[in-house]
Structure formats: C-alpha cells, structure tokens
Design a protein around this motif. Structure first.
Motif, mmCIF file in Angstrom:
data_model
loop_
_atom_site.group_PDB
_atom_site.id
_atom_site.type_symbol
_atom_site.label_atom_id
_atom_site.label_comp_id
_atom_site.label_asym_id
_atom_site.label_seq_id
_atom_site.Cartn_x
_atom_site.Cartn_y
_atom_site.Cartn_z
ATOM 1 N N THR A 95 47.201 0.359 66.643
ATOM 2 C CA THR A 95 47.098 1.691 67.235
ATOM 3 C C THR A 95 45.829 2.397 66.767
ATOM 4 O O THR A 95 45.182 3.124 67.543
ATOM 5 C CB THR A 95 48.341 2.527 66.907
ATOM 6 N N HIS A 96 45.437 2.206 65.516
ATOM 7 C CA HIS A 96 44.155 2.750 65.060
ATOM 8 C C HIS A 96 42.999 2.176 65.888
ATOM 9 O O HIS A 96 42.036 2.889 66.194
ATOM 10 C CB HIS A 96 43.930 2.426 63.582
ATOM 11 N N VAL A 97 43.096 0.893 66.222
ATOM 12 C CA VAL A 97 42.062 0.282 67.059
ATOM 13 C C VAL A 97 42.056 0.936 68.442
ATOM 14 O O VAL A 97 41.002 1.278 68.988
ATOM 15 C CB VAL A 97 42.296 -1.236 67.181
ATOM 16 N N ALA A 98 43.255 1.140 69.003
ATOM 17 C CA ALA A 98 43.356 1.700 70.346
ATOM 18 C C ALA A 98 42.795 3.115 70.416
ATOM 19 O O ALA A 98 42.181 3.504 71.412
ATOM 20 C CB ALA A 98 44.816 1.690 70.805
ATOM 21 N N THR A 99 42.999 3.905 69.373
ATOM 22 C CA THR A 99 42.601 5.322 69.400
ATOM 23 C C THR A 99 41.218 5.563 68.801
ATOM 24 O O THR A 99 40.815 6.715 68.646
ATOM 25 C CB THR A 99 43.624 6.173 68.632
ATOM 26 N N ARG A 100 40.476 4.500 68.483
ATOM 27 C CA ARG A 100 39.205 4.671 67.775
ATOM 28 C C ARG A 100 38.254 5.614 68.499
ATOM 29 O O ARG A 100 37.669 6.506 67.886
ATOM 30 C CB ARG A 100 38.500 3.322 67.576
ATOM 31 N N THR A 101 38.071 5.448 69.789
ATOM 32 C CA THR A 101 37.063 6.255 70.485
ATOM 33 C C THR A 101 37.470 7.722 70.584
ATOM 34 O O THR A 101 36.613 8.586 70.802
ATOM 35 C CB THR A 101 36.789 5.710 71.894
ATOM 36 N N ALA A 102 38.768 8.013 70.437
ATOM 37 C CA ALA A 102 39.220 9.403 70.472
ATOM 38 C C ALA A 102 39.299 10.011 69.079
ATOM 39 O O ALA A 102 39.563 11.204 68.942
ATOM 40 C CB ALA A 102 40.592 9.497 71.141
ATOM 41 N N THR A 103 39.071 9.218 68.055
ATOM 42 C CA THR A 103 39.174 9.678 66.673
ATOM 43 C C THR A 103 37.793 10.043 66.155
ATOM 44 O O THR A 103 36.849 9.254 66.279
ATOM 45 C CB THR A 103 39.782 8.581 65.772
ATOM 46 N N THR A 104 37.669 11.229 65.581
ATOM 47 C CA THR A 104 36.396 11.675 65.021
ATOM 48 C C THR A 104 36.643 12.277 63.651
ATOM 49 O O THR A 104 37.777 12.312 63.159
ATOM 50 C CB THR A 104 35.736 12.741 65.924
ATOM 51 N N ALA A 105 35.566 12.778 63.052
ATOM 52 C CA ALA A 105 35.686 13.396 61.733
ATOM 53 C C ALA A 105 36.550 14.649 61.770
ATOM 54 O O ALA A 105 37.055 15.087 60.729
ATOM 55 C CB ALA A 105 34.301 13.733 61.189
ATOM 56 N N THR A 106 36.746 15.250 62.926
ATOM 57 C CA THR A 106 37.568 16.454 63.013
ATOM 58 C C THR A 106 39.058 16.132 63.182
ATOM 59 O O THR A 106 39.896 17.031 63.065
ATOM 60 C CB THR A 106 37.121 17.349 64.191
#
Length: 378
Positions: free
Chosen positions: A247-258
């Motif tokens: 799931t971390h892989v799937a959400t990588r592009t939506a995950t940022t420093a914020t």
C-alpha cells in the motif's frame, strides 16, 4: 651550454635570450595540457566491461545497465575509477536507479582490465554485492533473494505479494503501477547493510519500504523483507505485513512531506485489515492495554512516535492508533472520504484537507478518535 658556442659568448648572449625563453615558457603554460591518454584508456575499459551485467545478476530482467566513469586515480599498474551506475528493472522501474560505485582495474600487458566493482566509499551496497541473487517472478511481483535464500521461500513471498497487490489496489483508487519489487536479503544483518542502519533498527519488523515520495518518474519502490522477522509471522501476519508495505508503494505519488505519518501508516494498516473481521481490542493490543490502564492518548500519533529502534510498546501504540484513526474515518465518513483525505493531505495543510473531506479539523477528529478508543478498547 649552448652547442657550438664558447662559454664567453654564451654569457654575453644570456641577457638577450632570457626574455625569449620566458616568453616561450609562458606560452607553453597557457596552452592545453597534454591529453590524459591513460585516463581515457581506463574509462574506455570500464565502458567496454559494463556492457554486460555481472554474473550475480544473471536472471534479473534488466532493461538498462551502464556505468558512467568519473575520476581516475592511478597507482602504477592499478587504477581506481569513481563511477555512476544506472540500471532499470524491465517492467518495474519507470526511471533508472543510480548507485555510486568504485571500479578497480589493473594493467594487463598493454591494456586495462576490470578486477573489482564495489560501492564507492560511503555508498550503500546493492543486493548483488552480498552474493549471487536468486529470482522469483509472480503475476504482479518480482522477488530478488540474497545469498542463502531458497527458491521455495522466494516463491512463497512472490505468491503473498501477488495477493497483496490487488488488495492494495482495491483500497487505493489512485493511479499506480500495480506491481512491486521485493528484496529478500540473506539475513537481518544483510538487510541492515542494504539500508544503512544498525540491525536493531529493524529487529522484530517484517518488512520496510524504500523509495522517493511525490509525483514524477522514479525507480520502483522496493519492499525489503526482514527474513528473520518475516519467518516468525504466521500466514495472517505475513499477509498484513506485505499488504501494508505494498500500500505504501501504491500511494507513493500521493505521499509528500506534508502527509502526516499517522495518515500514511494508518492508511497502509487500514488497507491491510480492510475486509477482515479484525476486532480493535485484538488487533491493537498495546493501545488497548494502555486505555485499560487509563492512559488514553491525548493527541494523534506524532512523527517521532513511529521511530524504529525505540520503545517497541510505544511504537506499537502509534501504529495501532493510526490504524484506528483511519478505520474511524472510513466507518464514519466513508472510504471515499478517507482516500480523498489522503490525496489532499499531500497537497495542502491537514486542517484544510480535513475540512474539505470530513467537515472537521484536527481538534474535532482527535476528539472523535479518543471517544472511539475509549468505547472500543475497554
């Protein structure tokens, strides 16, 4: 002494010759330096050698493999070259992975021959630096095993990863590759070496995910399995661990420093438990014990609460609390609201994202969360 002249005449001519000699020296100094033919030969030898991946990588589907040679240091018949390796796994990496390397060569007869290739000083090793790499391919996964891993064990992890990928995709509606690369080092110490931290940092963990967050082309995230921690899990535990990491892989592009860490980790656990009958008190035992002692947390988990290598009980409470926060959001506001919150929280302040998706703020969500813990974990 100048040829064909007597000593007195040489002395008489020096004042007139000196400016011309100095001018010649200055002109020579301003010209281009002589070509570094040895350095060019060494770099050419590295380029020729790097056209074929090394033997430990046999069987790995590589789409790109190249070394860009940089500085050359010669020590007689030996040369050391700092190089930048670029490689890409076919079907998985949308951009090349890069690694700093040090290539050693020796002069053999009239040519240079590569005799060694290792991580540059200060750089992390790659899996093949630890020995031959075994490969198991699944429908949605590529599993690379380090020295000592058996084909049977790798096939089992590939099968579990193939179940985790659709589960993560069902929880996360955003675009992603729908496939995963899993590294399985030969030991906990080998895992620590790959990641650059002490082994105690990962002791007791089943797996971790590496990769860059944010949008844009990037090498595929790597799920790195702790072979000792993973082996100690039952079937349900292995399923939860791999679904969480995928799931971390799937959400990588939506995950940022914020993106708050409680939301990132909680969402991954929510995806792993989604569709199961997991009871909060059973699936969150550390937090349940704290609540029964009257230690109800006053705030959502902080970033530092998730730190590896710290108090394992405190870390467990942080992960469990994050999961229950996301579970609450999915149950009270809906799964779509949870995924929308995740997407917005990577682009804007948390309170703004909460108001847009849930109609509340951090204080309001925390109040609801604390009430759900008080009611559900006693």
């Amino acid at each position: 002494m100048l040829p064909g002249r007597t000593r007195p005449r040489v002395r008489a001519s020096l004042p007139r010759l000196l400016p011309l000699l100095l001018l010649g020296a200055l002109l020579a100094g301003c010209g281009a330096p002589p070509p570094d033919t040895a350095g060019a030969e060494v770099r050419r030898a590295v380029a020729d050698w790097s056209r074929t991946p090394p033997a430990p990588l046999a069987g790995i589907p590589l789409e790109e493999w190249s070394y860009a040679a940089g500085s050359v240091r010669r020590e007689g018949a030996r040369a050391l070259v700092r190089a930048r390796l670029r490689y890409r796994l076919a079907g998985y990496d949308t951009a090349p992975e890069e690694a700093a390397r040090e290539v050693e060569l020796r002069r053999d007869g009239g040519s240079w021959r590569v005799t060694g290739d290792r991580p540059a000083p200060g750089a992390l090793p790659r899996l093949w630096d630890q020995g031959p790499v075994a490969v198991a391919e699944g429908r949605h996964s590529l599993v690379l095993g380090g020295a000592g891993q058996t084909p049977e064990a790798l096939r089992g992890i590939a099968a579990e990863a193939d179940r985790a990928v659709p589960a993560a995709g069902a929880a996360w509606p955003g675009p992603w590759a729908g496939r995963v690369v899993v590294l399985v080092p030969g030991s906990l110490d080998a895992m620590a070496g790959l990641l650059g931290h002490p082994a105690d940092t990962y002791r007791g963990l089943g797996a971790v995910t590496t990769g860059r967050v944010g949008a844009g082309p990037a090498p595929a995230d790597r799920v790195v399995v702790n072979p000792e921690g993973y082996a100690g899990l039952g079937a349900e535990g292995r399923r939860i661990v791999l679904t969480h990491e995928v799931t971390h892989v799937a959400t990588r592009t939506a995950t940022t420093a914020t993106t708050p860490l409680w939301l990132s980790e909680g969402f991954a656990d929510w995806a792993a438990y989604r569709g199961t009958a997991a009871e909060p008190a059973r699936a969150a035992p550390a937090l349940a014990r704290a609540v029964r002692r009257g230690e109800l947390p006053g705030a959502l988990p902080r970033t530092e609460d998730f730190a590896f290598g710290g108090d394992p009980e405190a870390s467990a409470r942080a992960y469990e609390g994050a999961w229950l926060a996301c579970r609450l959001i999915a149950e009270k506001w809906g799964e779509r609201a949870l995924t929308d919150l995740y997407a917005r929280a990577g682009r804007e302040p948390l309170d703004s994202a909460l108001r847009s998706t849930l109609g509340t703020d951090t204080e309001g969500l925390t109040r609801e969360w604390r009430e759900s813990l008080r009611d559900g974990l006693r």
